[in-house]
Design an enzyme around this catalytic site. Structure first.
Site, PDB file in Angstrom:
ATOM      1  N   GLU A 143       0.876  -1.170  -0.221  1.00 50.29           N
ATOM      2  CA  GLU A 143       0.099   0.058   0.011  1.00 50.29           C
ATOM      3  C   GLU A 143       0.955   1.309   0.167  1.00 50.29           C
ATOM      4  O   GLU A 143       0.617   2.099  -0.634  1.00 50.29           O
ATOM      5  CB  GLU A 143      -0.915  -0.277   1.169  1.00 50.29           C
ATOM      6  CG  GLU A 143      -2.067  -1.038   1.132  1.00 50.29           C
ATOM      7  CD  GLU A 143      -2.927  -1.029   2.484  1.00 50.29           C
ATOM      8  OE1 GLU A 143      -4.107  -0.743   2.319  1.00 50.29           O
ATOM      9  OE2 GLU A 143      -2.333  -1.278   3.534  1.00 50.29           O
TER      10      GLU A 143
ATOM     11  N   LYS B  80     -12.202   3.728   1.372  1.00 47.53           N
ATOM     12  CA  LYS B  80     -10.938   2.914   0.830  1.00 47.53           C
ATOM     13  C   LYS B  80     -11.658   1.837   0.175  1.00 47.53           C
ATOM     14  O   LYS B  80     -11.646   0.746   0.787  1.00 47.53           O
ATOM     15  CB  LYS B  80     -10.296   2.629   2.040  1.00 47.53           C
ATOM     16  CG  LYS B  80      -8.826   1.955   1.576  1.00 47.53           C
ATOM     17  CD  LYS B  80      -7.993   1.650   3.015  1.00 47.53           C
ATOM     18  CE  LYS B  80      -6.563   1.076   2.701  1.00 47.53           C
ATOM     19  NZ  LYS B  80      -5.698   1.022   3.633  1.00 47.53           N
TER      20      LYS B  80
ATOM     21  N   GLU C  57      -8.815   6.757   9.638  1.00 45.44           N
ATOM     22  CA  GLU C  57      -9.208   7.527  10.626  1.00 45.44           C
ATOM     23  C   GLU C  57      -8.209   8.613  10.822  1.00 45.44           C
ATOM     24  O   GLU C  57      -8.734   9.826  11.242  1.00 45.44           O
ATOM     25  CB  GLU C  57      -9.272   6.660  12.026  1.00 45.44           C
ATOM     26  CG  GLU C  57     -10.203   5.534  12.047  1.00 45.44           C
ATOM     27  CD  GLU C  57      -9.645   4.358  11.657  1.00 45.44           C
ATOM     28  OE1 GLU C  57      -8.714   4.207  10.466  1.00 45.44           O
ATOM     29  OE2 GLU C  57     -10.186   3.093  12.177  1.00 45.44           O
TER      30      GLU C  57
ATOM     31  N   TYR D  39     -15.360  26.316  -2.945  1.00 46.50           N
ATOM     32  CA  TYR D  39     -15.262  24.918  -3.400  1.00 46.50           C
ATOM     33  C   TYR D  39     -13.963  24.235  -3.742  1.00 46.50           C
ATOM     34  O   TYR D  39     -13.525  23.075  -3.300  1.00 46.50           O
ATOM     35  CB  TYR D  39     -16.451  24.447  -4.226  1.00 46.50           C
ATOM     36  CG  TYR D  39     -17.810  24.834  -3.745  1.00 46.50           C
ATOM     37  CD1 TYR D  39     -18.199  25.290  -2.341  1.00 46.50           C
ATOM     38  CD2 TYR D  39     -18.919  25.036  -4.756  1.00 46.50           C
ATOM     39  CE1 TYR D  39     -19.234  25.716  -1.898  1.00 46.50           C
ATOM     40  CE2 TYR D  39     -20.015  25.490  -4.347  1.00 46.50           C
ATOM     41  CZ  TYR D  39     -20.282  25.758  -2.902  1.00 46.50           C
ATOM     42  OH  TYR D  39     -21.421  26.315  -2.470  1.00 46.50           O
TER      43      TYR D  39
END
Length: 282
Positions: free
Chosen positions: A20, A95, A69, A49
């Site tokens: 990863e 994810k 998190e 934005y």
């Protein structure tokens, strides 16, 4: 008022597995923002934005973390720091390619943060100009303030024409002035550095005291803070005597107060003849 920006996507290198961190994967983020309704129909009165999207994608593409998190909390904190008008934020990180060994649709983490986790202070600024395209100078000053991280603009007075003050016998063009109220997560001296930078960027020079100027941005008040040092004095020590500050300020916050009294009362006792109302800024 609630604003949702959903499906912001970028490749990041977050996770606990070696591959990863090496290969990366796509993360998707949804953002919910809660803030007051804008006071006028103009971009400087709300959140941009595109800035929100850049903060999110920069965080996804930035320093790798083990946990989504942590990523969600980082984004929430950055948004609250950069946009003081936000009352709360909710960040949802998806994810979809998480390393699970069973069929699944998505892994989702949701973090909610309120303003009390990152306090903001109300400030009052006075803007003035008497060189060039006066109204455009004021708009450019407000635009630059609104684009500064840690500053949100909340209320805008009309534009007022004012005869120059403290210039002696020198002839100068009249000023156009306005007052703006905003929120900031900056300190008073950080705000001062930002206003000085904006003045410089927009072309202000200081050949001598009280010279004509393309833009002037004065900090009038910063919450209940009192400052007296070589750089800054708060509240502005002469604001209570300046009709070109008091009258625009009273237009948007008549119940505001300086040490010398209520703004509305100070206006009532001041000479208002040199100040005339022109038009809204937007």
């Amino acid at each position: 008022m609630r604003i949702d920006i959903n499906g912001l996507r970028a490749v990041g290198f977050h996770g606990v597995r070696d591959y990863e961190r090496r290969d990366g994967q796509e993360f998707v983020v949804d953002v919910t923002l809660n803030r007051p309704e804008p006071s006028v129909d103009a971009l400087p009165a709300t959140v941009d934005y595109s800035r929100i999207a850049n903060i999110v994608t920069d965080a996804i593409q930035g320093h790798p973390v083990d946990l989504i998190e942590t990523l969600a909390g980082t984004i929430a904190g950055q948004l609250l720091r950069d946009h003081p008008s936000l009352r709360s934020v909710c960040i949802t990180v998806h994810k979809p390619n998480a390393p699970l060994k069973v069929p699944f649709d998505d892994v989702i983490c949701r973090v909610k943060r309120r303003r009390d986790s990152c306090p903001a202070t109300e400030f009052v600024l006075s803007l003035g100009t008497n060189l060039g395209d006066l109204d455009n100078n004021l708009r450019q000053g407000l635009k630059a303030l609104a684009e500064t991280p840690g500053i949100d603009l909340m209320a805008f007075s009309s534009i007022y024409r004012t005869a120059p003050v403290e210039v002696g016998d020198e002839h100068q063009p009249d000023y156009h002035n306005l007052v703006v109220i905003g929120l900031t997560t900056l300190t008073p001296h950080e705000l001062l550095r930002q206003t000085a930078s904006i003045e410089h960027t927009l072309g202000r020079t200081r050949p001598y005291p009280h010279a004509p100027r393309i833009i002037d941005v004065d900090i009038i008040a910063f919450g209940e803070v009192t400052v007296t040092d070589d750089e800054l004095a708060l509240p502005h020590p002469r604001a209570w005597q300046r009709a070109f500050v008091l009258i625009p300020w009273a237009e948007i916050a008549p119940s505001a107060r300086l040490p010398q009294g209520l703004i509305a009362d100070l206006v009532a006792s001041s000479d208002t003849k040199p100040v005339s109302k022109l038009s809204p800024i937007w």
